[in-house]
Design an enzyme around this catalytic site. Structure first.
Site, short mmCIF file in Angstrom:
data_model
loop_
_atom_site.label_atom_id
_atom_site.label_comp_id
_atom_site.label_asym_id
_atom_site.label_seq_id
_atom_site.Cartn_x
_atom_site.Cartn_y
_atom_site.Cartn_z
N GLY A 255 0.82 -1.21 0.00
CA GLY A 255 0.00 0.00 0.00
C GLY A 255 0.85 1.25 0.00
O GLY A 255 1.66 1.46 0.92
N ASP B 140 0.49 8.32 5.87
CA ASP B 140 -0.54 9.06 6.60
C ASP B 140 -0.19 9.25 8.07
O ASP B 140 -1.03 9.62 8.86
CB ASP B 140 -1.89 8.36 6.49
CG ASP B 140 -1.91 7.03 7.24
OD1 ASP B 140 -0.82 6.48 7.48
OD2 ASP B 140 -3.01 6.57 7.57
N ASN C 287 0.11 7.20 10.30
CA ASN C 287 -0.69 6.26 11.10
C ASN C 287 -2.04 6.83 11.52
O ASN C 287 -2.61 6.42 12.54
CB ASN C 287 0.09 5.81 12.33
CG ASN C 287 -0.12 4.34 12.63
OD1 ASN C 287 -0.48 3.58 11.75
ND2 ASN C 287 0.10 3.96 13.86
N GLU D 167 -4.88 6.66 9.57
CA GLU D 167 -5.92 5.75 9.11
C GLU D 167 -5.58 4.32 9.51
O GLU D 167 -4.44 3.88 9.38
CB GLU D 167 -6.06 5.85 7.59
CG GLU D 167 -6.32 7.25 7.07
CD GLU D 167 -7.69 7.78 7.45
OE1 GLU D 167 -8.56 6.94 7.77
OE2 GLU D 167 -7.89 9.00 7.43
N VAL E 4 7.15 -0.25 12.18
CA VAL E 4 6.66 0.54 11.07
C VAL E 4 7.73 0.58 9.99
O VAL E 4 8.89 0.89 10.27
CB VAL E 4 6.29 1.98 11.50
CG1 VAL E 4 5.82 2.80 10.31
CG2 VAL E 4 5.21 1.94 12.57
#
Length: 417
Positions: A290, A294, A296, A298, A329
């Site tokens: 993807g 953002d 995190n 969304e 992450v």
């Protein structure tokens, strides 16, 4: 009686003139750019970029303080662009000179000791060779509505790095960009000067990731599909087995995911919300990443998108192999590089150690922690990552994708646990 009347009219006239003069001065100050001292003014593109979606024409409206600050930062970024490039060049030359000096010192020591210098020098890397494999990495760029302008800039930098990392790997998966449209496409065509048009072995699709996967399957199944290396070959009994001894097998693999007749088995969408862990890469399979930056905000976008389109999901086994001092992450380019490294070595632990920045403090859970010096030996370091991001991410006060704070991690695509 005439003198008071004349005095009153004079005062009223003076007041009116003073009011008009004050309004004129206010308008002049509002429209005046803070960059006028440098005899430079914002370009048309910069002014247009400041307009918020759905806003009317702002040519007759004064710019806000925040907009003026953004223009000032953009102008400063452009002014010092050549200086930054020169500093990177000098740093690269210093690094090369240091390596040459170290090499000469080793050769001198070996000759003084009567040893063959070739025995003490590192073996030369094999010359780069294009070796495609029947695996596809697809970056889904259909999340622009969830990102701010600076986050789109960060995504473009990550896509550039993804191409560079995949191309220079030992084995090259086919790289695809889906949902190619909007501001991201505009940035590549303008700011980045259509550099992507010169990329080799990369396919760009205006359609969604399913359309890109369909074309990728045709490519992988064709004569130019690539080399079927041992790591991605199915086992003789038809079962996919993990290639790393470090896994205890307690986690469910992507092969165990329940499916129906309408589930597409040739697509795996990487998302942290998936209950299934990816243990190996499969031949003739498309792995969707993807393209979302953002910070995190969304949650579950990629997972819900995958379930909506009935494709398999999985997460990278970072939680099974790594103990991290920060969140799990990864940026888009890090995910691509980790999978490319696995194709080369077949070891998730080594792939994570080589790619994840040292500042995250990651160590192998097995206790057999290898030296983090392999990144420097291979010419890959956090410093080099920052340099590549700096050129593509204008905004002197904005942190790059690999700076120190977790909040500045520019791609919050949690593909790990």
């Amino acid at each position: 009686m005439e003198e008071p009347l004349q005095s009153t009219e004079t005062v009223a006239s003076s007041a009116a003139n003073g009011k008009r003069k004050a309004e004129t001065e206010l308008e002049r100050e509002a429209k005046k750019s803070p960059l006028a001292s440098n005899d430079q003014s914002p370009t048309t593109d910069e002014a247009e970029s400041l307009q918020t979606p759905g806003s009317a024409d702002t040519t007759d409206k004064p710019l806000s303080k925040n907009q003026l600050k953004r223009l000032r930062r953009q102008q400063q970024w452009e002014e010092y662009k050549q200086d930054r490039r020169a500093k990177r060049k000098d740093k690269r030359h210093e690094r090369q000179a240091r390596k040459r000096a170290e090499k000469e010192a080793k050769i001198a020591e070996a000759e003084a000791a009567g040893i063959d210098p070739a025995a003490v020098l590192k073996p030369q890397k094999e010359p780069w060779k294009y070796r495609p494999v029947p695996i596809s990495f697809i970056i889904d760029c259909d999340f622009e509505q969830y990102m701010r302008e600076q986050e789109i800039v960060s995504l473009s930098s990550q896509i550039v790095r993804s191409y560079a990392m995949n191309r220079k790997s030992k084995y090259q998966a086919s790289l695809h960009l889906s949902s190619w449209k909007g501001k991201l496409k505009e940035r590549f065509e303008t700011v980045l000067k259509n550099a992507h048009m010169n990329w080799k072995n990369v396919s760009i699709h205006e359609g969604d990731f399913r359309e890109a996967a369909k074309q990728a399957r045709e490519q992988m199944m064709g004569l130019q599909g690539g080399e079927m290396i041992d790591l991605i070959k199915p086992s003789e009994d038809g079962q996919k087995q993990a290639t790393n001894a470090g896994s205890e097998g307690a986690c469910r693999t992507v092969e165990a995911e329940p499916e129906g007749e309408d589930v597409d088995r040739t697509i795996v969408y990487l998302t942290s919300e998936s209950p299934y862990t990816l243990e190996r890469l499969e031949a003739n399979t498309c792995y969707i990443i993807g393209g979302l930056v953002d910070r995190n905000r969304e949650k579950g976008l990629c997972y819900n998108r995958a379930r909506e389109h009935k494709v398999r999901t999985a997460k990278l086994p970072i939680g099974e192999y790594m103990a991290m001092q920060s969140r799990y992450v990864l940026t888009t380019n890090q995910v691509v590089e980790i999978m490319a490294r696995w194709l080369e070595c077949g070891d998730w632990g080594k792939a994570f150690l080589d790619v994840i920045p040292k500042r995250k403090g990651g160590t192998l859970k097995s206790g057999d922690v290898e030296s983090r010096g392999s990144k420097e030996e291979n010419g890959v370091s956090d410093e080099g990552e920052d340099e590549s991001a700096e050129e593509d991410a204008p905004g002197a006060e904005m942190p790059s994708a690999d700076k120190t704070t977790p909040q500045a991690q520019t791609h919050q695509q949690d593909v790990a646990q």
